[in-house]
Write a protein that holds these residues in place. Structure first.
Motif, PDB file in Angstrom:
ATOM      1  N   GLN A   1       0.831  -1.201   0.000  1.00 28.59           N
ATOM      2  CA  GLN A   1       0.000   0.000   0.000  1.00 28.59           C
ATOM      3  C   GLN A   1       0.867   1.253   0.000  1.00 28.59           C
ATOM      4  N   VAL A   2       0.358   2.258  -0.656  1.00 31.69           N
ATOM      5  CA  VAL A   2       1.049   3.539  -0.738  1.00 31.69           C
ATOM      6  C   VAL A   2       0.075   4.635  -0.352  1.00 31.69           C
ATOM      7  N   GLN A   3       0.472   5.483   0.568  1.00 35.38           N
ATOM      8  CA  GLN A   3      -0.324   6.667   0.890  1.00 35.38           C
ATOM      9  C   GLN A   3       0.363   7.886   0.281  1.00 35.38           C
ATOM     10  N   LEU A   4      -0.452   8.744  -0.298  1.00 36.46           N
ATOM     11  CA  LEU A   4       0.042   9.970  -0.914  1.00 36.46           C
ATOM     12  C   LEU A   4      -0.692  11.151  -0.283  1.00 36.46           C
ATOM     13  N   VAL A   5       0.053  12.154   0.132  1.00 33.97           N
ATOM     14  CA  VAL A   5      -0.551  13.313   0.779  1.00 33.97           C
ATOM     15  C   VAL A   5      -0.077  14.580   0.070  1.00 33.97           C
ATOM     16  N   SER A  30      11.406   3.357  -6.563  1.00 36.52           N
ATOM     17  CA  SER A  30      10.980   2.213  -7.361  1.00 36.52           C
ATOM     18  C   SER A  30       9.605   2.388  -7.988  1.00 36.52           C
ATOM     19  N   PHE A  31       9.037   3.570  -7.871  1.00 36.13           N
ATOM     20  CA  PHE A  31       7.721   3.798  -8.491  1.00 36.13           C
ATOM     21  C   PHE A  31       7.878   3.787 -10.001  1.00 36.13           C
ATOM     22  N   ASN A  32       6.946   3.163 -10.689  1.00 29.88           N
ATOM     23  CA  ASN A  32       6.994   3.119 -12.144  1.00 29.88           C
ATOM     24  C   ASN A  32       6.793   4.514 -12.748  1.00 29.88           C
ATOM     25  N   LEU A  33       5.898   5.265 -12.106  1.00 26.64           N
ATOM     26  CA  LEU A  33       5.523   6.567 -12.647  1.00 26.64           C
ATOM     27  C   LEU A  33       4.855   7.377 -11.550  1.00 26.64           C
ATOM     28  N   MET A  34       5.037   8.691 -11.580  1.00 25.08           N
ATOM     29  CA  MET A  34       4.280   9.591 -10.709  1.00 25.08           C
ATOM     30  C   MET A  34       3.752  10.726 -11.566  1.00 25.08           C
ATOM     31  N   ALA A  35       2.593  11.215 -11.172  1.00 22.00           N
ATOM     32  CA  ALA A  35       1.951  12.227 -12.002  1.00 22.00           C
ATOM     33  C   ALA A  35       1.084  13.149 -11.168  1.00 22.00           C
ATOM     34  N   TYR A  93      -6.162  19.404  -7.507  1.00 21.54           N
ATOM     35  CA  TYR A  93      -4.991  18.718  -8.054  1.00 21.54           C
ATOM     36  C   TYR A  93      -4.715  17.455  -7.247  1.00 21.54           C
ATOM     37  N   TYR A  94      -4.505  16.365  -7.971  1.00 22.86           N
ATOM     38  CA  TYR A  94      -4.301  15.060  -7.346  1.00 22.86           C
ATOM     39  C   TYR A  94      -2.932  14.503  -7.720  1.00 22.86           C
ATOM     40  N   CYS A  95      -2.314  13.892  -6.753  1.00 23.42           N
ATOM     41  CA  CYS A  95      -1.073  13.165  -6.973  1.00 23.42           C
ATOM     42  C   CYS A  95      -1.417  11.713  -7.299  1.00 23.42           C
ATOM     43  N   ASN A  96      -0.691  11.156  -8.226  1.00 22.62           N
ATOM     44  CA  ASN A  96      -0.921   9.772  -8.651  1.00 22.62           C
ATOM     45  C   ASN A  96       0.413   9.042  -8.708  1.00 22.62           C
ATOM     46  N   ALA A  97       0.384   7.788  -8.302  1.00 20.62           N
ATOM     47  CA  ALA A  97       1.586   6.961  -8.387  1.00 20.62           C
ATOM     48  C   ALA A  97       1.228   5.588  -8.916  1.00 20.62           C
ATOM     49  N   LEU A  98       2.083   5.094  -9.751  1.00 19.83           N
ATOM     50  CA  LEU A  98       1.950   3.727 -10.273  1.00 19.83           C
ATOM     51  C   LEU A  98       3.094   2.919  -9.666  1.00 19.83           C
ATOM     52  N   PHE A  99       2.726   1.952  -8.831  1.00 15.75           N
ATOM     53  CA  PHE A  99       3.719   1.179  -8.099  1.00 15.75           C
ATOM     54  C   PHE A  99       3.345  -0.283  -8.188  1.00 15.75           C
ATOM     55  N   HIS A 100       4.277  -1.087  -8.675  1.00 16.36           N
ATOM     56  CA  HIS A 100       3.981  -2.496  -8.917  1.00 16.36           C
ATOM     57  C   HIS A 100       2.707  -2.638  -9.740  1.00 16.36           C
ATOM     58  N   TRP A 101       2.539  -1.669 -10.661  1.00 14.76           N
ATOM     59  CA  TRP A 101       1.442  -1.649 -11.622  1.00 14.76           C
ATOM     60  C   TRP A 101       0.064  -1.518 -10.971  1.00 14.76           C
ATOM     61  N   SER A 102       0.032  -0.964  -9.773  1.00 15.76           N
ATOM     62  CA  SER A 102      -1.217  -0.577  -9.132  1.00 15.76           C
ATOM     63  C   SER A 102      -1.238   0.937  -8.994  1.00 15.76           C
ATOM     64  N   ASP A 103      -2.431   1.522  -9.165  1.00 13.55           N
ATOM     65  CA  ASP A 103      -2.615   2.971  -9.108  1.00 13.55           C
ATOM     66  C   ASP A 103      -2.930   3.430  -7.690  1.00 13.55           C
ATOM     67  N   TYR A 104      -2.304   4.521  -7.276  1.00 14.42           N
ATOM     68  CA  TYR A 104      -2.584   5.115  -5.977  1.00 14.42           C
ATOM     69  C   TYR A 104      -2.833   6.615  -6.153  1.00 14.42           C
ATOM     70  N   TRP A 105      -3.737   7.136  -5.323  1.00 18.67           N
ATOM     71  CA  TRP A 105      -4.145   8.537  -5.432  1.00 18.67           C
ATOM     72  C   TRP A 105      -4.107   9.220  -4.077  1.00 18.67           C
ATOM     73  N   GLY A 106      -3.768  10.499  -4.111  1.00 11.59           N
ATOM     74  CA  GLY A 106      -3.901  11.317  -2.925  1.00 11.59           C
ATOM     75  C   GLY A 106      -5.314  11.854  -2.816  1.00 11.59           C
ATOM     76  N   GLN A 107      -5.541  12.627  -1.751  1.00  9.42           N
ATOM     77  CA  GLN A 107      -6.895  13.132  -1.498  1.00  9.42           C
ATOM     78  C   GLN A 107      -7.182  14.413  -2.271  1.00  9.42           C
ATOM     79  N   GLY A 108      -6.164  15.037  -2.813  1.00 14.04           N
ATOM     80  CA  GLY A 108      -6.342  16.241  -3.603  1.00 14.04           C
ATOM     81  C   GLY A 108      -6.091  17.513  -2.811  1.00 14.04           C
ATOM     82  N   THR A 109      -5.685  18.541  -3.528  1.00 12.60           N
ATOM     83  CA  THR A 109      -5.504  19.860  -2.932  1.00 12.60           C
ATOM     84  C   THR A 109      -6.076  20.904  -3.880  1.00 12.60           C
ATOM     85  N   GLN A 110      -6.819  21.837  -3.325  1.00  5.59           N
ATOM     86  CA  GLN A 110      -7.518  22.832  -4.146  1.00  5.59           C
ATOM     87  C   GLN A 110      -6.578  23.965  -4.540  1.00  5.59           C
TER      88      GLN A 110
END
Length: 115
Positions: A1-5, A30-35, A93-110
């Motif tokens: 699991q990955v938490q993004l803040v 080791s994250f595949n991608l961040m966006a 605006y949301y942070c996104n990470a692809l890790f071990h080919w699973s997608d993770y999202w933050g809660q967003g910031t206005q």
């Protein structure tokens, strides 16, 4: 699991700057991608910028030359430097990470840009 803040959002006048941060709960090396994505009121979510593990970056045409994505592996943090902000950049605006080919999202910031 990955938490993004995410943090760093706020209200800014047109032409101003903000820097968004996204702190990850584990090493981002080791994250595949961040966006960064954003969702404006009444619109679909869109990709703003991304950085692939090798360091390659891509930007939406609407932000090229104004926004810069970067990451600090030592701090496990992703950044989005936003300059020359426009009212049309107003969105969550949301942070996104692809890790071990699973997608993770933050809660967003206005981000709100006033004209």
């Amino acid at each position: 699991q990955v938490q993004l803040v995410e943090s760093g959002g706020g209200l800014v006048q047109a032409g101003g700057s903000l820097r968004l941060s996204c702190a990850a709960s584990k090493s981002i090396f080791s994250f595949n991608l961040m966006a960064w994505y954003r969702r404006a009121p009444g619109k679909q979510r869109e990709m703003v910028a991304r950085i692939i593990s090798g360091g390659t970056t891509n930007y939406a045409d609407s932000v090229k030359g104004r926004f810069t994505i970067s990451r600090d592996n030592a701090e496990n943090t992703l950044y989005l430097q936003m300059n020359s902000l426009r009212p049309e950049d107003t969105a969550v605006y949301y942070c996104n990470a692809l890790f071990h080919w699973s997608d993770y999202w933050g809660q967003g910031t206005q981000v709100t840009v006033s004209s």
